[in-house]
Design a protein around this motif. Structure first.
Motif, PDB file in Angstrom:
ATOM      1  N   UNK A  93      -3.868   0.131 -16.154  1.00  0.00           N
ATOM      2  CA  UNK A  93      -4.633   1.335 -16.473  1.00  0.00           C
ATOM      3  C   UNK A  93      -6.120   1.190 -16.255  1.00  0.00           C
ATOM      4  N   UNK A  94      -6.658  -0.015 -16.410  1.00  0.00           N
ATOM      5  CA  UNK A  94      -8.092  -0.202 -16.192  1.00  0.00           C
ATOM      6  C   UNK A  94      -8.362  -0.915 -14.876  1.00  0.00           C
ATOM      7  N   UNK A  95      -7.327  -1.450 -14.245  1.00  0.00           N
ATOM      8  CA  UNK A  95      -7.474  -2.163 -12.984  1.00  0.00           C
ATOM      9  C   UNK A  95      -6.394  -1.707 -12.020  1.00  0.00           C
ATOM     10  N   UNK A  96      -6.755  -1.595 -10.752  1.00  0.00           N
ATOM     11  CA  UNK A  96      -5.794  -1.146  -9.741  1.00  0.00           C
ATOM     12  C   UNK A  96      -4.824  -2.246  -9.327  1.00  0.00           C
ATOM     13  N   UNK A  97      -5.043  -3.480  -9.748  1.00  0.00           N
ATOM     14  CA  UNK A  97      -4.245  -4.605  -9.264  1.00  0.00           C
ATOM     15  C   UNK A  97      -3.328  -5.228 -10.305  1.00  0.00           C
ATOM     16  N   UNK A  98      -3.144  -4.608 -11.436  1.00  0.00           N
ATOM     17  CA  UNK A  98      -2.296  -5.159 -12.493  1.00  0.00           C
ATOM     18  C   UNK A  98      -1.074  -4.267 -12.704  1.00  0.00           C
ATOM     19  N   UNK A  99      -0.268  -4.131 -11.673  1.00  0.00           N
ATOM     20  CA  UNK A  99       0.884  -3.242 -11.718  1.00  0.00           C
ATOM     21  C   UNK A  99       2.150  -3.989 -12.102  1.00  0.00           C
ATOM     22  N   UNK A 100       3.038  -3.321 -12.814  1.00  0.00           N
ATOM     23  CA  UNK A 100       4.255  -3.933 -13.336  1.00  0.00           C
ATOM     24  C   UNK A 100       5.495  -3.387 -12.644  1.00  0.00           C
ATOM     25  N   UNK A 101       6.348  -4.269 -12.106  1.00  0.00           N
ATOM     26  CA  UNK A 101       7.565  -3.790 -11.466  1.00  0.00           C
ATOM     27  C   UNK A 101       8.560  -3.266 -12.501  1.00  0.00           C
ATOM     28  N   UNK A 102       9.393  -2.332 -12.067  1.00  0.00           N
ATOM     29  CA  UNK A 102      10.437  -1.798 -12.933  1.00  0.00           C
ATOM     30  C   UNK A 102      11.603  -2.765 -13.046  1.00  0.00           C
ATOM     31  N   UNK A 103      12.439  -2.537 -14.029  1.00  0.00           N
ATOM     32  CA  UNK A 103      13.597  -3.411 -14.270  1.00  0.00           C
ATOM     33  C   UNK A 103      14.617  -3.280 -13.143  1.00  0.00           C
ATOM     34  N   UNK A 104      15.194  -4.399 -12.716  1.00  0.00           N
ATOM     35  CA  UNK A 104      16.255  -4.333 -11.705  1.00  0.00           C
ATOM     36  C   UNK A 104      17.547  -3.820 -12.337  1.00  0.00           C
ATOM     37  N   UNK A 105      18.601  -3.752 -11.536  1.00  0.00           N
ATOM     38  CA  UNK A 105      19.897  -3.326 -12.051  1.00  0.00           C
ATOM     39  C   UNK A 105      20.279  -4.208 -13.238  1.00  0.00           C
ATOM     40  N   UNK A 106      20.828  -3.592 -14.251  1.00  0.00           N
ATOM     41  CA  UNK A 106      21.267  -4.346 -15.423  1.00  0.00           C
ATOM     42  C   UNK A 106      22.476  -3.640 -16.038  1.00  0.00           C
ATOM     43  N   UNK A 107      23.205  -4.381 -16.845  1.00  0.00           N
ATOM     44  CA  UNK A 107      24.374  -3.828 -17.521  1.00  0.00           C
ATOM     45  C   UNK A 107      24.260  -4.095 -19.014  1.00  0.00           C
ATOM     46  N   UNK A 108      24.763  -3.173 -19.805  1.00  0.00           N
ATOM     47  CA  UNK A 108      24.803  -3.314 -21.257  1.00  0.00           C
ATOM     48  C   UNK A 108      26.228  -3.016 -21.721  1.00  0.00           C
ATOM     49  N   UNK A 109      26.722  -3.864 -22.577  1.00  0.00           N
ATOM     50  CA  UNK A 109      27.991  -3.604 -23.230  1.00  0.00           C
ATOM     51  C   UNK A 109      27.674  -3.422 -24.702  1.00  0.00           C
ATOM     52  N   UNK A 110      28.017  -2.266 -25.230  1.00  0.00           N
ATOM     53  CA  UNK A 110      27.646  -1.903 -26.592  1.00  0.00           C
ATOM     54  C   UNK A 110      28.910  -1.609 -27.404  1.00  0.00           C
ATOM     55  N   UNK A 111      29.016  -2.229 -28.557  1.00  0.00           N
ATOM     56  CA  UNK A 111      30.110  -1.942 -29.502  1.00  0.00           C
ATOM     57  C   UNK A 111      29.484  -1.408 -30.775  1.00  0.00           C
ATOM     58  N   UNK A 112      30.012  -0.301 -31.294  1.00  0.00           N
ATOM     59  CA  UNK A 112      29.506   0.306 -32.534  1.00  0.00           C
ATOM     60  C   UNK A 112      30.667   0.538 -33.485  1.00  0.00           C
ATOM     61  N   UNK A 113      30.360   0.357 -34.750  1.00  0.00           N
ATOM     62  CA  UNK A 113      31.320   0.696 -35.806  1.00  0.00           C
ATOM     63  C   UNK A 113      30.608   1.596 -36.802  1.00  0.00           C
ATOM     64  N   UNK A 114      31.160   2.764 -37.051  1.00  0.00           N
ATOM     65  CA  UNK A 114      30.555   3.726 -37.988  1.00  0.00           C
ATOM     66  C   UNK A 114      31.206   3.564 -39.357  1.00  0.00           C
ATOM     67  N   UNK A 115      30.363   3.398 -40.371  1.00  0.00           N
ATOM     68  CA  UNK A 115      30.837   3.263 -41.750  1.00  0.00           C
ATOM     69  C   UNK A 115      31.082   4.615 -42.360  1.00  0.00           C
TER      70      UNK A 115
END
Length: 115
Positions: A93-115
């Motif tokens: 934001x204050x410098x033109x040369x400090x850019x951040x790459x986005x996240x590559x492909x990723x996978x999430x496995x999520x398990x939920x239990x509702x009480x």
């Protein structure tokens, strides 16, 4: 446009703020507890520094998911950035040369239990 007491910044676009962005997510229940979903995330071009000398290109990523629900249990598999798109997600934001790459492909496995 930015209002600023700093002469070089006066009238420039706000740093890291796209003019356009959108997010769309759709899901479809297939029956018997199964379902599918997919989404798009769009971020338009934005300036990487206060003087607007560097513009980060816009990008679109695609996500997908499948789920299974049975009673109090949910099981979900989500694939983020499905096509492994390379993009710049942000900058310092204050410098033109400090850019951040986005996240590559990723996978999430999520398990939920509702009480």
């Amino acid at each position: 446009m930015t209002s600023s007491p700093t002469p070089g910044i006066q009238g420039k676009h706000a740093t890291l703020t796209p003019r356009h962005s959108a997010n769309l997510w759709l899901t479809k229940a297939l029956g018997n507890g199964f379902g599918l979903g997919g989404g798009l995330n769009y971020v338009g071009a934005r300036d990487a520094d206060p003087l607007n000398t560097v513009t980060l290109p816009g990008y679109t990523t695609v996500d997908a998911m499948a789920y299974y629900r049975q009673g109090a249990w949910d099981l979900q598999l989500k694939l983020n950035n499905l096509f492994d798109r390379r993009y710049i997600v942000s900058g310092h934001g204050s410098s033109a040369n400090l850019n951040l790459p986005g996240a590559p492909r990723s996978a999430q496995l999520i398990a939920r239990y509702r009480f």
